[in-house]
Enzyme design. Structure first.
Site, short mmCIF file in Angstrom:
data_model
loop_
_atom_site.label_atom_id
_atom_site.label_comp_id
_atom_site.label_asym_id
_atom_site.label_seq_id
_atom_site.Cartn_x
_atom_site.Cartn_y
_atom_site.Cartn_z
N THR B 15 0.84 -1.20 0.00
CA THR B 15 0.00 0.00 0.00
C THR B 15 0.87 1.25 0.00
OG1 THR B 15 -0.07 0.16 2.43
CG2 THR B 15 -1.77 -1.17 1.38
N ASP B 16 0.25 2.39 -0.34
CA ASP B 16 0.93 3.67 -0.21
C ASP B 16 0.04 4.60 0.62
OD1 ASP B 16 -1.09 4.69 -1.85
OD2 ASP B 16 0.13 4.63 -3.65
N GLN B 17 0.46 5.85 0.77
CA GLN B 17 -0.29 6.72 1.67
C GLN B 17 -1.65 7.13 1.11
OE1 GLN B 17 2.31 10.06 2.35
NE2 GLN B 17 1.38 11.27 0.73
N ALA B 19 -3.56 4.86 0.45
CA ALA B 19 -4.26 3.65 0.90
C ALA B 19 -4.64 2.73 -0.26
CB ALA B 19 -5.45 3.98 1.79
#
Lengths: 131, 131, 131, 131
Positions: B15-17, B19
């Site tokens: 995942t990344d920020q 989401a």
């Protein structure tokens, strides 16, 4: 810590859905800082592998996360050789964001040859590392 | 798409920020699904590299992101060989979450030998792939 | 170790030019095994984050690399909760390839709320974890 | 290509057992180069997300691998905005190692708001991007 550091910026790919740098990526940063440390003392880790067929695999890694790093943060990874035995080597790391210590860690390494056998650290490499 | 698929679950690390699953990780999923596809048709890609010294590097990759995948999503990656030329191969991918198509893509590959030279796809491998 | 394990296969993306699984990826494996452990005891870590706004960031991670994992290896990651304090939790990990122990490690976690403040581990979660 | 580029060095973690940079990592490089491009034209992508709650997810990515990158290679990633529509944006990439073109690619992006709805590119952002 000594005078060696590498400046690194948190990539979007390195964040997770908590909006922090994902915890395994600190070990990637440690490795980049190690390579820079080698270069700073006149060693080329890439050539050590390719031309001398010596390798420095990690036998233990440790990281303490005191404060998170976030996307686009520009931090400094300080490196120091804290132990240099007959065939083993320990790097210590401290990551600072601005003046704040966010992360500490260490990696222990063995010197091995092409066949995976531990070997004594070659003297010329030791001399550079301990300068 | 055909009958080949690999079930995969989104890792926290992927995942990344935002989401979402970070966009480069879909290519990792494609690669895992390719390996499974090979295994499903009776080929062991690992042995092809290690024992026959043949490699299948990617010469082009493409991915269209229609809907995001999120942490812990359990999705199906369908694979299909859409083209199999003299020395090149194309895999198509479709990722479904439940019944919804979230992602499509393709990768084109060249068969090369140990020296990096393109070679014709060996007949036994072609036979397995096109079964 | 206890009865909890997750079977995982080394991805091509997880290898490095030494042809070993790159050292930071073991922490990714630990995280996948943690999520499975939660699920095995009836907890959904994803829901804990999304619905209860509780988070379990890593405060320390450690890994000892005894023998390498290589591409396509199918290994078992055993997980065990070795410590469960008022607001902190420790997971121990052992990775086995066939019957051989290749890797050990641990991760320490804090329970925090949406504002990043440490909180006591909720009783229902503790009950599930210590069952 | 225009005047925008980011210098990047291949990390050990980015290699695979073929001793090439693993194919998904080029998309990570594209993302780093995009962020630098934004910064170069006076935009801070991080602030666009955090303060304006606008996001620029990738809707399509493409990469052509002409020649491999290897560990420690220091390459230049050139970026150029090749299309800027009402709410969509295309970045083109070319990676050079020394004077040799090794990689080309593009990413298409949508501007979305916090709710995931496509929005027109704000005029001030467009002005910076097209300068």
């Amino acid at each position: 810590m000594g005078d060696f550091f590498t400046e690194m910026r948190v990539r979007y790919s390195e964040t997770d859905q908590m909006a922090f740098m994902y915890y395994s990526n600190y070990l990637v940063w440690f490795e980049v800082a190690r390579t820079t440390h080698f270069r700073s003392v006149g060693l080329d880790y890439n050539k050590i592998e390719k031309e001398r067929k010596l390798y420095l695999p990690v036998v233990e890694a440790n990281c303490r996360y005191k404060a998170p790093l976030r996307y686009d943060d520009l931090a400094k990874v300080y490196t120091k050789i804290s132990d240099c035995g007959k065939s083993r080597l320990t790097f210590d790391y401290k990551i600072y964001l601005n003046e704040k210590l966010t992360t500490t860690g260490f990696t222990r390494h063995a010197f091995i040859n092409e066949k995976g056998k531990p070997i004594p650290i070659p003297e010329d490499i030791r001399t550079h590392l301990l300068q």
